[in-house]
Scaffold this motif. Structure first.
Motif, PDB file in Angstrom:
ATOM      1  N   UNK A   1     -18.420 -11.148 -10.740  1.00 60.20           N
ATOM      2  CA  UNK A   1     -19.866 -11.388 -10.678  1.00 60.20           C
ATOM      3  C   UNK A   1     -20.391 -11.182  -9.263  1.00 60.20           C
ATOM      4  N   UNK A   2     -19.620 -11.631  -8.291  1.00 60.63           N
ATOM      5  CA  UNK A   2     -20.021 -11.516  -6.888  1.00 60.63           C
ATOM      6  C   UNK A   2     -20.117 -10.055  -6.480  1.00 60.63           C
ATOM      7  N   UNK A   3     -19.135  -9.266  -6.901  1.00 59.09           N
ATOM      8  CA  UNK A   3     -19.153  -7.837  -6.590  1.00 59.09           C
ATOM      9  C   UNK A   3     -20.336  -7.156  -7.275  1.00 59.09           C
ATOM     10  N   UNK A   4     -20.594  -7.516  -8.516  1.00 68.28           N
ATOM     11  CA  UNK A   4     -21.686  -6.895  -9.268  1.00 68.28           C
ATOM     12  C   UNK A   4     -23.048  -7.200  -8.660  1.00 68.28           C
ATOM     13  N   UNK A   5     -23.155  -8.336  -7.978  1.00 68.95           N
ATOM     14  CA  UNK A   5     -24.429  -8.720  -7.359  1.00 68.95           C
ATOM     15  C   UNK A   5     -24.592  -8.154  -5.961  1.00 68.95           C
ATOM     16  N   UNK A   6     -23.588  -7.371  -5.508  1.00 72.83           N
ATOM     17  CA  UNK A   6     -23.641  -6.857  -4.147  1.00 72.83           C
ATOM     18  C   UNK A   6     -23.366  -7.932  -3.120  1.00 72.83           C
ATOM     19  N   UNK A   7     -22.529  -8.905  -3.479  1.00 76.82           N
ATOM     20  CA  UNK A   7     -22.160 -10.041  -2.613  1.00 76.82           C
ATOM     21  C   UNK A   7     -23.345 -10.941  -2.291  1.00 76.82           C
ATOM     22  N   UNK A   8     -24.333 -10.929  -3.170  1.00 71.67           N
ATOM     23  CA  UNK A   8     -25.458 -11.838  -3.012  1.00 71.67           C
ATOM     24  C   UNK A   8     -25.204 -13.109  -3.805  1.00 71.67           C
ATOM     25  N   UNK A   9     -25.456 -14.240  -3.164  1.00 74.34           N
ATOM     26  CA  UNK A   9     -25.209 -15.528  -3.792  1.00 74.34           C
ATOM     27  C   UNK A   9     -26.529 -16.184  -4.156  1.00 74.34           C
ATOM     28  N   UNK A  10     -26.628 -16.670  -5.368  1.00 69.43           N
ATOM     29  CA  UNK A  10     -27.817 -17.393  -5.786  1.00 69.43           C
ATOM     30  C   UNK A  10     -27.806 -18.802  -5.204  1.00 69.43           C
ATOM     31  N   UNK A  11     -28.952 -19.205  -4.687  1.00 66.76           N
ATOM     32  CA  UNK A  11     -29.077 -20.557  -4.164  1.00 66.76           C
ATOM     33  C   UNK A  11     -28.745 -21.584  -5.238  1.00 66.76           C
ATOM     34  N   UNK A  12     -29.127 -21.295  -6.469  1.00 72.43           N
ATOM     35  CA  UNK A  12     -28.890 -22.233  -7.558  1.00 72.43           C
ATOM     36  C   UNK A  12     -27.394 -22.381  -7.851  1.00 72.43           C
ATOM     37  N   UNK A  13     -26.619 -21.308  -7.626  1.00 75.76           N
ATOM     38  CA  UNK A  13     -25.173 -21.407  -7.808  1.00 75.76           C
ATOM     39  C   UNK A  13     -24.578 -22.403  -6.818  1.00 75.76           C
TER      40      UNK A  13
END
Length: 387
Positions: free
Chosen positions: A340-352
């Motif tokens: 999931x992290x790779x698919x998001x371009x290493x962007x992390x959701x604040x809610x996560x």
């Protein structure tokens, strides 16, 4: 050295909570997890604790996932405690020493600064004490007179019938309280240092199914904030410091003040959730299992600095533990998070990141960035296993 009645109250409080947690099975609750726990506790400083009751209950509920009802009453037969010491040592700082790698890094950094450190260890059943002793002896060979050790044995008696609760969610309140107790013996200005990497402190649930039993909050920033507030509320002023809260485990190793000492002492540390599991695999107890969350993060962080030489019962990279068994659940959960992290371009959701609990508003950006780096660190290690 004579501890204050406030410090004695704090330790008695922590022991009572720890005992209740270990002895009351979660299977007795309606949802087989959330317990309603009532603790009657005598204290010397009744006004201070009565005024802190709601705060203490909030802190414990966040830590263990239970509903706590603490009922304080006046201690009628209080006797002063004395800590035997014919020659009180010089102490600049108190630090928790768990036997793991993070506390080892914290110890090396403090000792390399030339500070006199009182190390606090706590153990009960199992092999924990042997690892703590090994780490302490290794540090004493390197730094000698700068070290003052305090080791506490706290283990409630075994139940005659039935089972208790093995997760020990409340262990951190006991560990912290013992550290604060010792720090207060020397001065209200002596800080308590808790060396823990930020990824483990946040312990964001790897999947939605892991929010309960597999999501511990041992040093979560919100729990630490509540503990600090409790100390202030009851009148204990020793600061609690988490200097590595914005670092991954690998970054701690990379920035340690003496890399050579760290390299020599890595083999004597223990990070595993269940070091005795080897006996079920026909191997000698005392090795890292290799497949739990702390083991995976440990190996990933060591690999990041070229020190991945751990002797594990299962090599997660080559033996695929157990894709189809319970031993592989943490491995599989990490794989899903990394994908999931790779698919998001290493962007992390604040809610996560907020999934495991509230964070100080001023620190959120740093925690989010650290969490992203931590997942990348584990991802680089597990890359050969990803599809």
């Amino acid at each position: 050295m004579n501890p204050s009645s406030l410090a004695v109250d704090l330790v008695n409080f922590a022991i009572a909570i720890y005992t209740a947690d270990l002895k009351i099975a979660r299977s007795l609750s309606e949802d087989r997890w959330t317990r309603d726990l009532v603790v009657h506790l005598p204290v010397v400083n009744l006004d201070a604790w009565t005024g802190s009751r709601e705060l203490a209950q909030e802190m414990l509920s966040f830590l263990t996932g239970d509903r706590w009802d603490i009922r304080f009453r006046q201690h009628e037969c209080y006797e002063k405690w004395y800590v035997a010491s014919s020659d009180a040592p010089t102490v600049d700082v108190v630090s928790l020493l768990s036997g793991g790698l993070d506390s080892l890094v914290g110890a090396i950094d403090l000792l390399e600064e030339g500070r006199n450190v009182a190390f606090i260890s706590h153990y009960g059943a199992g092999m924990t004490k042997s690892f703590q002793d090994d780490v302490l002896r290794a540090l004493e060979k390197e730094y000698g007179s700068l070290i003052t050790p305090y080791s506490f044995y706290v283990q409630p008696p075994k139940k005659r019938t039935g089972s208790g609760e093995p997760s020990m969610r409340s262990r951190s309140i006991l560990f912290l309280s013992l550290g604060t107790f010792v720090a207060s013996l020397f001065s209200e200005k002596i800080p308590l240092v808790v060396a823990e990497n930020g990824l483990i402190s946040l312990n964001v649930p790897l999947t939605s199914a892991r929010i309960g039993s597999l999501s511990t909050r041992t040093t979560h920033p919100h729990f630490i904030a509540l503990y600090r507030k409790l100390l202030d509320s009851i009148g204990l002023d020793n600061p609690v410091e988490l200097p590595y809260r914005f670092q991954t485990k690998g970054e701690m190793f990379e920035q340690v003040r003496n890399p050579e000492v760290l390299k020599r002492l890595v083999p004597v540390t223990m990070s595993c959730s269940h070091p005795e599991s080897g006996r079920y695999l026909g191997k000698k107890p005392g090795n890292h299992c290799g497949y739990c969350v702390p083991c995976i993060i440990r190996r990933a962080s060591l690999a990041a600095v070229g020190l991945d030489n751990d002797n594990c019962n299962i090599d997660i990279l080559t033996e695929a533990p157990a894709y189809d068994t319970d031993r592989g659940r943490d491995f599989r959960a990490f794989q899903m998070v990394i994908e999931r992290h790779k698919a998001s371009g290493s962007k992390v959701s604040l809610f996560d990141v907020l999934e495991s609990g509230p964070l100080p508003p001023d620190d959120i950006k740093e925690y989010v960035a650290m969490y992203s780096r931590g997942i990348d660190e584990v991802g680089q290690f597990l890359e050969p296993t990803l599809s």
